[in-house]
Design a protein around this motif. Structure first.
Motif, PDB file in Angstrom:
ATOM      1  N   LEU A 288      -0.027  -4.994  -6.613  1.00  0.00           N
ATOM      2  CA  LEU A 288       0.600  -5.605  -5.441  1.00  0.00           C
ATOM      3  C   LEU A 288       1.529  -4.618  -4.755  1.00  0.00           C
ATOM      4  O   LEU A 288       2.099  -3.729  -5.388  1.00  0.00           O
ATOM      5  CB  LEU A 288       1.429  -6.825  -5.851  1.00  0.00           C
ATOM      6  N   ARG A 289       1.693  -4.815  -3.456  1.00  0.00           N
ATOM      7  CA  ARG A 289       2.712  -4.113  -2.667  1.00  0.00           C
ATOM      8  C   ARG A 289       3.649  -5.191  -2.139  1.00  0.00           C
ATOM      9  O   ARG A 289       3.213  -6.102  -1.421  1.00  0.00           O
ATOM     10  CB  ARG A 289       2.075  -3.357  -1.502  1.00  0.00           C
ATOM     11  N   ILE A 290       4.924  -5.109  -2.534  1.00  0.00           N
ATOM     12  CA  ILE A 290       5.901  -6.114  -2.123  1.00  0.00           C
ATOM     13  C   ILE A 290       7.094  -5.411  -1.495  1.00  0.00           C
ATOM     14  O   ILE A 290       7.704  -4.536  -2.107  1.00  0.00           O
ATOM     15  CB  ILE A 290       6.346  -6.982  -3.315  1.00  0.00           C
ATOM     16  N   GLY A 291       7.410  -5.798  -0.265  1.00  0.00           N
ATOM     17  CA  GLY A 291       8.530  -5.212   0.454  1.00  0.00           C
ATOM     18  C   GLY A 291       9.874  -5.639  -0.121  1.00  0.00           C
ATOM     19  O   GLY A 291      10.013  -6.747  -0.647  1.00  0.00           O
ATOM     20  N   LYS A 292      10.842  -4.741   0.017  1.00  0.00           N
ATOM     21  CA  LYS A 292      12.186  -5.025  -0.498  1.00  0.00           C
ATOM     22  C   LYS A 292      12.813  -6.261   0.137  1.00  0.00           C
ATOM     23  O   LYS A 292      13.632  -6.922  -0.479  1.00  0.00           O
ATOM     24  CB  LYS A 292      13.110  -3.821  -0.270  1.00  0.00           C
TER      25      LYS A 292
ATOM     26  N   GLN B 137      17.924  -1.488  19.185  1.00  0.00           N
ATOM     27  CA  GLN B 137      16.567  -1.956  19.470  1.00  0.00           C
ATOM     28  C   GLN B 137      15.601  -1.330  18.464  1.00  0.00           C
ATOM     29  O   GLN B 137      15.005  -0.294  18.730  1.00  0.00           O
ATOM     30  CB  GLN B 137      16.152  -1.588  20.895  1.00  0.00           C
ATOM     31  N   VAL B 138      15.454  -1.958  17.325  1.00  0.00           N
ATOM     32  CA  VAL B 138      14.604  -1.399  16.279  1.00  0.00           C
ATOM     33  C   VAL B 138      13.499  -2.386  15.899  1.00  0.00           C
ATOM     34  O   VAL B 138      13.646  -3.593  16.051  1.00  0.00           O
ATOM     35  CB  VAL B 138      15.414  -1.007  15.031  1.00  0.00           C
ATOM     36  N   THR B 139      12.404  -1.829  15.399  1.00  0.00           N
ATOM     37  CA  THR B 139      11.278  -2.610  14.920  1.00  0.00           C
ATOM     38  C   THR B 139      11.077  -2.289  13.448  1.00  0.00           C
ATOM     39  O   THR B 139      11.091  -1.115  13.064  1.00  0.00           O
ATOM     40  CB  THR B 139       9.988  -2.245  15.694  1.00  0.00           C
ATOM     41  N   MET B 140      10.884  -3.332  12.658  1.00  0.00           N
ATOM     42  CA  MET B 140      10.628  -3.113  11.247  1.00  0.00           C
ATOM     43  C   MET B 140       9.162  -2.742  11.052  1.00  0.00           C
ATOM     44  O   MET B 140       8.260  -3.468  11.491  1.00  0.00           O
ATOM     45  CB  MET B 140      10.963  -4.360  10.437  1.00  0.00           C
ATOM     46  N   ILE B 141       8.928  -1.611  10.421  1.00  0.00           N
ATOM     47  CA  ILE B 141       7.579  -1.126  10.160  1.00  0.00           C
ATOM     48  C   ILE B 141       7.073  -1.661   8.818  1.00  0.00           C
ATOM     49  O   ILE B 141       5.918  -2.040   8.687  1.00  0.00           O
ATOM     50  CB  ILE B 141       7.544   0.416  10.161  1.00  0.00           C
ATOM     51  N   SER B 142       7.945  -1.662   7.826  1.00  0.00           N
ATOM     52  CA  SER B 142       7.572  -2.173   6.507  1.00  0.00           C
ATOM     53  C   SER B 142       8.808  -2.705   5.803  1.00  0.00           C
ATOM     54  O   SER B 142       9.938  -2.416   6.193  1.00  0.00           O
ATOM     55  CB  SER B 142       6.910  -1.077   5.666  1.00  0.00           C
ATOM     56  N   GLY B 143       8.549  -3.484   4.758  1.00  0.00           N
ATOM     57  CA  GLY B 143       9.644  -4.003   3.955  1.00  0.00           C
ATOM     58  C   GLY B 143       9.583  -5.497   3.719  1.00  0.00           C
ATOM     59  O   GLY B 143      10.321  -6.035   2.901  1.00  0.00           O
ATOM     60  N   ARG B 144       8.663  -6.196   4.413  1.00  0.00           N
ATOM     61  CA  ARG B 144       8.544  -7.650   4.243  1.00  0.00           C
ATOM     62  C   ARG B 144       7.175  -8.066   3.711  1.00  0.00           C
ATOM     63  O   ARG B 144       6.921  -9.238   3.517  1.00  0.00           O
ATOM     64  CB  ARG B 144       8.811  -8.352   5.567  1.00  0.00           C
ATOM     65  N   GLU B 145       6.301  -7.102   3.475  1.00  0.00           N
ATOM     66  CA  GLU B 145       4.938  -7.434   3.093  1.00  0.00           C
ATOM     67  C   GLU B 145       4.823  -7.921   1.645  1.00  0.00           C
ATOM     68  O   GLU B 145       5.615  -7.579   0.786  1.00  0.00           O
ATOM     69  CB  GLU B 145       3.991  -6.246   3.306  1.00  0.00           C
TER      70      GLU B 145
END
Length: 116
Positions: free
Chosen positions: A32-36, A97-105
């Motif tokens: 699994l890949r789980i975002g922080k 103004q930022v966009t989250m690329i990863s960390g919630r998957e």
């Protein structure tokens, strides 16, 4: 505990991914890949998967969790960075103004079947 719902979905997805032509499949590992920021407690998820996977091809499978860092992208200056803090302002230009690329998957990266 939302880990139980997540575990149910992971088992459903994993079982659907096993080809129908494999006789008596047995999953050895689920990666699994789980975002922080996914708010998943690893040992709780592991326990829930153990309970839900009983009497399925996933019973006894080793669960391997790869923690995905929080990565952000600044919409103003295109800077990308990782963070461990809740302050999501760009360290380069200080813009918010930022966009989250990863960390919630929460995703299954692979399933390894036994060679019985």
């Amino acid at each position: 505990m939302h880990e139980m719902g997540i575990a149910q979905q992971l088992v459903t997805i994993a079982l659907d991914a096993i080809p129908d032509d494999i006789e008596n499949p047995r999953v050895e590992k689920m990666n699994l890949r789980i975002g922080k920021l996914a708010a998943v407690v690893a040992h709780s998820l592991s326990f829930c998967l153990e309970v839900i996977a009983r009497e399925t091809p996933l019973e006894g499978a080793e669960l391997i969790i790869d923690e995905v860092p929080v990565c952000l992208h600044c919409e103003s200056c295109n800077h990308e960075w990782q963070t461990d803090t809740p302050a999501f302002g760009c360290p380069a230009c200080k813009n918010g103004q930022v966009t989250m690329i990863s960390g919630r998957e929460i995703e299954i990266s692979s399933i390894e079947l036994a060679d019985d």
